[in-house]
Design a protein around this motif. Structure first.
Motif, short mmCIF file in Angstrom:
data_model
loop_
_atom_site.label_atom_id
_atom_site.label_comp_id
_atom_site.label_asym_id
_atom_site.label_seq_id
_atom_site.Cartn_x
_atom_site.Cartn_y
_atom_site.Cartn_z
N PRO A 57 26.70 52.26 41.54
CA PRO A 57 27.32 52.50 40.26
C PRO A 57 28.59 51.50 40.19
CG PRO A 57 27.62 54.46 41.36
CD PRO A 57 26.79 53.93 42.07
N VAL A 58 28.71 50.95 38.98
CA VAL A 58 29.73 50.15 38.70
C VAL A 58 30.94 50.70 37.95
CG1 VAL A 58 30.52 47.83 37.92
CG2 VAL A 58 28.42 48.13 38.83
N SER A 59 32.25 50.55 38.54
CA SER A 59 33.18 50.86 37.92
C SER A 59 34.38 50.12 37.68
CB SER A 59 33.66 52.33 38.47
OG SER A 59 34.10 52.27 39.63
N ARG A 60 35.06 50.31 36.66
CA ARG A 60 36.26 49.43 36.42
C ARG A 60 37.41 49.67 37.53
NH1 ARG A 60 38.73 47.03 30.82
NH2 ARG A 60 40.15 45.79 31.75
N ALA A 61 37.96 48.75 38.10
CA ALA A 61 39.04 48.91 39.25
C ALA A 61 40.11 49.29 38.29
CB ALA A 61 39.39 47.60 39.84
N ASP A 62 41.27 50.17 39.02
CA ASP A 62 42.27 50.76 38.49
C ASP A 62 43.34 50.02 39.10
OD1 ASP A 62 41.01 52.32 36.85
OD2 ASP A 62 41.13 53.98 38.44
N GLY A 63 44.42 49.84 38.69
CA GLY A 63 45.75 49.21 39.10
C GLY A 63 45.98 47.77 39.67
N ALA A 64 46.80 47.38 40.33
CA ALA A 64 47.00 45.94 40.91
C ALA A 64 45.80 45.47 41.53
CB ALA A 64 48.32 46.14 41.52
N GLU A 65 45.81 44.20 41.44
CA GLU A 65 44.78 43.37 42.38
C GLU A 65 45.12 43.37 43.71
OE1 GLU A 65 45.82 39.04 41.16
OE2 GLU A 65 45.31 40.13 39.23
N THR A 66 43.97 43.22 44.64
CA THR A 66 44.47 43.13 45.98
C THR A 66 44.36 41.91 46.40
OG1 THR A 66 42.12 43.20 46.77
CG2 THR A 66 43.28 45.47 46.48
N ALA A 67 45.56 41.55 47.59
CA ALA A 67 45.34 40.07 48.29
C ALA A 67 44.09 39.61 48.45
CB ALA A 67 46.28 40.22 49.32
N THR A 68 43.20 40.57 49.01
CA THR A 68 41.79 39.93 49.48
C THR A 68 40.98 39.27 48.01
OG1 THR A 68 41.68 41.58 51.10
CG2 THR A 68 39.56 40.55 50.44
N GLU A 69 41.23 40.00 47.01
CA GLU A 69 40.57 39.41 45.97
C GLU A 69 41.02 38.26 45.10
OE1 GLU A 69 40.71 43.05 43.40
OE2 GLU A 69 39.41 43.83 44.70
N THR A 70 42.30 38.05 45.29
CA THR A 70 42.92 36.92 44.56
C THR A 70 43.66 35.94 45.39
OG1 THR A 70 44.97 38.05 44.64
CG2 THR A 70 43.48 38.45 42.77
N ALA A 71 43.98 36.01 46.63
CA ALA A 71 44.83 35.06 47.25
C ALA A 71 44.08 34.47 48.47
CB ALA A 71 46.08 35.55 47.87
N PRO A 72 44.01 33.02 48.50
CA PRO A 72 43.34 32.45 49.61
C PRO A 72 44.36 32.27 50.64
CG PRO A 72 43.83 30.79 48.06
CD PRO A 72 44.28 32.10 47.23
N ALA A 73 43.66 32.42 51.89
CA ALA A 73 44.71 32.59 53.12
C ALA A 73 45.44 30.94 53.19
CB ALA A 73 43.72 32.66 54.42
N SER A 74 46.26 31.06 53.98
CA SER A 74 47.08 29.66 54.05
C SER A 74 46.06 28.42 54.43
CB SER A 74 48.15 29.73 55.26
OG SER A 74 47.69 30.14 56.41
N ASP A 75 45.16 28.75 55.32
CA ASP A 75 44.17 27.70 55.36
C ASP A 75 43.14 27.18 54.42
OD1 ASP A 75 42.49 29.54 55.76
OD2 ASP A 75 42.02 29.14 57.68
N GLY A 76 43.24 28.09 53.13
CA GLY A 76 42.47 27.65 52.08
C GLY A 76 41.23 28.75 52.14
N SER A 77 41.01 29.06 53.37
CA SER A 77 39.77 30.10 53.21
C SER A 77 40.09 31.54 52.76
CB SER A 77 39.28 30.29 54.82
OG SER A 77 40.30 31.02 55.38
N THR A 78 38.95 32.23 52.62
CA THR A 78 39.09 33.51 52.00
C THR A 78 39.50 34.58 53.24
OG1 THR A 78 37.17 33.22 50.43
CG2 THR A 78 37.78 35.50 50.98
N PRO A 79 40.62 35.43 53.14
CA PRO A 79 41.22 36.06 54.02
C PRO A 79 40.24 36.83 54.74
CG PRO A 79 42.56 36.45 51.88
CD PRO A 79 41.26 35.59 51.62
N SER A 80 39.60 37.61 54.06
CA SER A 80 38.41 38.64 54.68
C SER A 80 37.24 38.72 53.89
CB SER A 80 39.07 39.74 54.98
OG SER A 80 39.23 40.49 53.79
N GLY A 81 36.25 38.67 54.31
CA GLY A 81 34.94 38.80 53.61
C GLY A 81 34.55 37.52 52.90
N ARG A 82 33.58 37.58 51.84
CA ARG A 82 33.00 36.54 51.25
C ARG A 82 33.58 36.42 49.80
NH1 ARG A 82 28.88 39.14 54.07
NH2 ARG A 82 28.23 39.79 51.82
N LEU A 83 33.92 35.53 49.31
CA LEU A 83 33.99 35.05 47.93
C LEU A 83 32.97 34.15 47.38
CD1 LEU A 83 35.94 35.28 45.25
CD2 LEU A 83 36.90 33.18 46.27
#
Length: 87
Positions: A57-83
């Motif tokens: 099931p899908v639900s709406r996220a609560d609260g602030a966004e996490t770094a994994t979802e929004t910020a690329p790593a310093s080398d331009g890649s996704t910090p963890s997981g797949r985007l």
């Protein structure tokens, strides 16, 4: 075991909207450029139907966004997981 799926809505400076969907543990899908909230919600409804068929099931996220979802790593890649950007 069903995975948790949740989404966030992001406002863009141009007045459009983006949907950021996280499928735990490590997949983030971003759908950019909805013209209206109604269009975005219609897309989310379709996502709900699809994921419900898979037992996630899908639900709406609560609260602030996490770094994994929004910020690329310093080398331009996704910090963890797949985007993935949906078109």
């Amino acid at each position: 075991m069903p995975r948790r799926v949740y989404y966030r809505i992001s406002d863009r400076p141009d007045g459009r909207f983006d949907a950021i969907v996280t499928i735990e543990p490590d997949t983030v899908v971003r759908r950019d450029g909805f013209d209206s909230l109604a269009e975005l919600e219609e897309w989310v409804d379709g996502l709900r139907v699809l994921m419900a068929a898979l037992g996630a099931p899908v639900s709406r996220a609560d609260g602030a966004e996490t770094a994994t979802e929004t910020a690329p790593a310093s080398d331009g890649s996704t910090p963890s997981g797949r985007l993935r950007t949906a078109r």
